[in-house]
Design a protein around this motif. Structure first.
Motif, PDB file in Angstrom:
ATOM      1  N   LEU A 304       2.312  12.939  -1.691  1.00 42.31           N
ATOM      2  CA  LEU A 304       1.292  12.026  -1.031  1.00 42.31           C
ATOM      3  C   LEU A 304      -0.068  12.807  -0.944  1.00 42.31           C
ATOM      4  O   LEU A 304      -1.053  11.949  -1.130  1.00 42.31           O
ATOM      5  CB  LEU A 304       1.844  11.940   0.518  1.00 42.31           C
ATOM      6  CG  LEU A 304       1.044  10.951   1.457  1.00 42.31           C
ATOM      7  CD1 LEU A 304       1.192   9.556   0.790  1.00 42.31           C
ATOM      8  CD2 LEU A 304       1.692  10.877   2.668  1.00 42.31           C
ATOM      9  N   ALA A 305      -0.015  13.972  -0.874  1.00 44.86           N
ATOM     10  CA  ALA A 305      -1.407  14.682  -1.071  1.00 44.86           C
ATOM     11  C   ALA A 305      -1.995  14.503  -2.237  1.00 44.86           C
ATOM     12  O   ALA A 305      -3.228  14.397  -2.249  1.00 44.86           O
ATOM     13  CB  ALA A 305      -1.164  16.186  -0.820  1.00 44.86           C
ATOM     14  N   TRP A 306      -1.315  14.683  -3.381  1.00 44.03           N
ATOM     15  CA  TRP A 306      -1.759  14.469  -4.791  1.00 44.03           C
ATOM     16  C   TRP A 306      -2.291  12.936  -4.865  1.00 44.03           C
ATOM     17  O   TRP A 306      -3.384  12.746  -5.343  1.00 44.03           O
ATOM     18  CB  TRP A 306      -0.525  14.652  -5.673  1.00 44.03           C
ATOM     19  CG  TRP A 306      -1.032  14.120  -6.980  1.00 44.03           C
ATOM     20  CD1 TRP A 306      -1.725  15.010  -7.864  1.00 44.03           C
ATOM     21  CD2 TRP A 306      -0.243  13.122  -7.873  1.00 44.03           C
ATOM     22  NE1 TRP A 306      -1.634  14.110  -9.157  1.00 44.03           N
ATOM     23  CE2 TRP A 306      -0.774  13.384  -9.033  1.00 44.03           C
ATOM     24  CE3 TRP A 306       0.897  12.620  -7.570  1.00 44.03           C
ATOM     25  CZ2 TRP A 306      -0.215  12.314 -10.054  1.00 44.03           C
ATOM     26  CZ3 TRP A 306       1.349  11.796  -8.517  1.00 44.03           C
ATOM     27  CH2 TRP A 306       0.916  11.808  -9.946  1.00 44.03           C
ATOM     28  N   SER A 307      -1.474  12.078  -4.352  1.00 35.45           N
ATOM     29  CA  SER A 307      -1.875  10.576  -4.396  1.00 35.45           C
ATOM     30  C   SER A 307      -3.556  10.557  -3.914  1.00 35.45           C
ATOM     31  O   SER A 307      -4.089   9.650  -4.318  1.00 35.45           O
ATOM     32  CB  SER A 307      -0.870   9.552  -4.205  1.00 35.45           C
ATOM     33  OG  SER A 307      -0.635   9.651  -2.627  1.00 35.45           O
ATOM     34  N   ARG A 308      -3.660  11.071  -2.742  1.00 32.19           N
ATOM     35  CA  ARG A 308      -4.823  10.602  -1.874  1.00 32.19           C
ATOM     36  C   ARG A 308      -5.883  11.630  -2.525  1.00 32.19           C
ATOM     37  O   ARG A 308      -7.019  10.847  -2.611  1.00 32.19           O
ATOM     38  CB  ARG A 308      -4.329  11.230  -0.523  1.00 32.19           C
ATOM     39  CG  ARG A 308      -3.535  10.245   0.373  1.00 32.19           C
ATOM     40  CD  ARG A 308      -3.224  10.906   1.605  1.00 32.19           C
ATOM     41  NE  ARG A 308      -2.162  10.078   2.659  1.00 32.19           N
ATOM     42  CZ  ARG A 308      -1.948  10.664   3.883  1.00 32.19           C
ATOM     43  NH1 ARG A 308      -2.026  11.930   4.109  1.00 32.19           N
ATOM     44  NH2 ARG A 308      -0.924   9.682   4.255  1.00 32.19           N
ATOM     45  N   ALA A 313      -2.113   5.361  -7.435  1.00 35.88           N
ATOM     46  CA  ALA A 313      -1.451   4.186  -6.884  1.00 35.88           C
ATOM     47  C   ALA A 313      -0.111   3.749  -7.420  1.00 35.88           C
ATOM     48  O   ALA A 313       0.388   3.776  -8.477  1.00 35.88           O
ATOM     49  CB  ALA A 313      -2.654   3.182  -6.976  1.00 35.88           C
ATOM     50  N   VAL A 314       0.472   2.775  -6.666  1.00 33.72           N
ATOM     51  CA  VAL A 314       1.681   2.016  -7.179  1.00 33.72           C
ATOM     52  C   VAL A 314       1.251   1.205  -8.171  1.00 33.72           C
ATOM     53  O   VAL A 314       0.105   0.473  -8.279  1.00 33.72           O
ATOM     54  CB  VAL A 314       2.054   1.013  -5.777  1.00 33.72           C
ATOM     55  CG1 VAL A 314       3.225   0.345  -6.341  1.00 33.72           C
ATOM     56  CG2 VAL A 314       2.864   1.974  -5.036  1.00 33.72           C
ATOM     57  N   GLY A 315       1.958   1.189  -9.135  1.00 28.21           N
ATOM     58  CA  GLY A 315       1.633   0.384 -10.436  1.00 28.21           C
ATOM     59  C   GLY A 315       1.108   1.229 -11.500  1.00 28.21           C
ATOM     60  O   GLY A 315       1.060   0.870 -12.843  1.00 28.21           O
ATOM     61  N   ASP A 316       0.703   2.535 -11.101  1.00 26.16           N
ATOM     62  CA  ASP A 316       0.260   3.466 -12.375  1.00 26.16           C
ATOM     63  C   ASP A 316       1.286   3.877 -13.263  1.00 26.16           C
ATOM     64  O   ASP A 316       2.429   3.702 -12.696  1.00 26.16           O
ATOM     65  CB  ASP A 316      -0.255   4.667 -11.618  1.00 26.16           C
ATOM     66  CG  ASP A 316      -1.763   4.557 -11.038  1.00 26.16           C
ATOM     67  OD1 ASP A 316      -2.524   3.476 -11.554  1.00 26.16           O
ATOM     68  OD2 ASP A 316      -2.343   5.420 -10.629  1.00 26.16           O
ATOM     69  N   GLU A 317       1.192   4.047 -14.660  1.00 25.88           N
ATOM     70  CA  GLU A 317       2.250   4.426 -15.532  1.00 25.88           C
ATOM     71  C   GLU A 317       2.111   5.711 -16.033  1.00 25.88           C
ATOM     72  O   GLU A 317       1.197   6.035 -16.608  1.00 25.88           O
ATOM     73  CB  GLU A 317       2.319   3.056 -16.518  1.00 25.88           C
ATOM     74  CG  GLU A 317       2.813   1.763 -15.885  1.00 25.88           C
ATOM     75  CD  GLU A 317       2.825   0.837 -17.275  1.00 25.88           C
ATOM     76  OE1 GLU A 317       3.118   1.482 -18.173  1.00 25.88           O
ATOM     77  OE2 GLU A 317       2.726  -0.154 -16.724  1.00 25.88           O
TER      78      GLU A 317
END
Length: 324
Positions: A304-308, A313-317
């Motif tokens: 979560l810290a990395w994504s922020r 985001a959802v959908g990244d591949e």
């Protein structure tokens, strides 16, 4: 019994401490030379085994290679009755193996003849084994092929990581060598030759081995994550940047039956959710949940810290193609 102990990394420390704790006469330690570190390479770091030896006041030998007249004379002066080798880091010549009156024993982290070679702990995880262990064997010039004296078994849970299994097997090695020497001293040791026809091999780990191919089934992807947690870290690429994945869990039983419709429709490597419970990534079959990551140049952190911080985001591949 006069024991000459050979070892270098953390894995060798519990067996050395166990031998000392049982009152064995450890006459000396052979370990690899201190390693330079830092940009200037001017600071020398002693091995974990050397640190214990110095703490215990044991003689320490650190040849660049375990051969040559000077080293053999130093070894002979210690008059060992037996050598005990665990993760020393060099192949021993026959003259060294045979010098102690009772020969040389090796602590190997697998149930021989399975997983001979350099990386048996990682290989046990990569192969999805539910059990491994430690084998005490007589050392011979061939790779991990000597007769077996004693075995201690260790279970592997579905979420066991390399770090956890490494530590468990180090402790198992400590127990196994103490028990093997007790049997030897009591005259109750009966070496059992290995069946070479059943031998398998654990190759040395390289960067490609730790690459994550999300086209594989989730069960295999999770094994790769576990096999390199905490080091060196299983990795893939997202948004043209490498990222290591840790603490991998199967979603359900790892099959497609455990997935919802949006996840089923996603190509392998697609990020399907990110929250406080981690990140779900679609695989060739099933999906995995990743709890921690390590972006290039950064420390390990919760997903979560990395994504922020990176806007993942959802959908990244993730890149799904395997390396050539």
């Amino acid at each position: 019994m006069r024991i000459l102990f050979w070892g270098t990394p953390d894995f060798a420390v519990p067996p050395l401490r166990a031998l000392l704790g049982e009152g064995h006469d450890v006459v000396g330690v052979v370990t690899q030379p201190d390693r330079p570190r830092g940009r200037s390479r001017s600071q020398l770091d002693p091995s974990p085994v050397k640190l214990v030896a110095l703490e215990e006041g044991l003689p320490v030998l650190q040849p660049a290679k375990p051969r040559g007249e000077e080293f053999l004379a130093e070894m002979q002066a210690l008059a060992p009755e037996i050598s005990v080798v665990v993760a020393y880091g060099h192949i021993l010549p026959m003259v060294v193996i045979d010098m102690p009156t009772l020969g040389t024993l090796n602590i190997h982290a697998s149930l021989l003849p399975a997983l001979r070679g350099a990386a048996p702990i990682q290989a046990a995880l990569l192969e999805g084994m539910t059990e491994t262990g430690v084998t005490i064997m007589q050392m011979v010039p061939a790779l991990d092929a000597g007769a077996m004296l004693h075995v201690v078994r260790t279970p592997i849970d579905i979420d066991t990581t390399y770090g956890e299994l490494h530590d468990a097997l180090a402790e198992a090695g400590a127990l196994a060598i103490v028990q093997a020497l007790a049997l030897l001293e009591a005259g109750a040791s009966h070496p059992v030759p290995q069946d070479d026809a059943r031998a398998t091999y654990a190759a040395k780990i390289d960067r490609n081995t730790a690459h994550l191919d999300f086209r594989a089934p989730a069960t295999q992807v999770q094994r790769v994550i576990r096999a390199f947690d905490p080091r060196p870290g299983a990795w893939s690429t997202l948004r043209d940047a490498d990222v290591k994945c840790f603490s991998g869990r199967l979603v359900g039983d790892g099959s497609d039956a455990a997935l919802d419709e949006p996840t089923l429709a996603s190509p392998p490597g697609t990020v399907r959710s990110i929250d406080a419970d981690g990140m779900i990534v679609r695989c060739g079959v099933g999906a995995v949940r990743v709890l921690d990551v390590q972006p290039s140049g950064k420390p390990r952190m919760p997903v979560l810290a990395w994504s922020r911080g990176r806007g993942v985001a959802v959908g990244d591949e993730f890149t799904a193609a395997s390396l050539s």
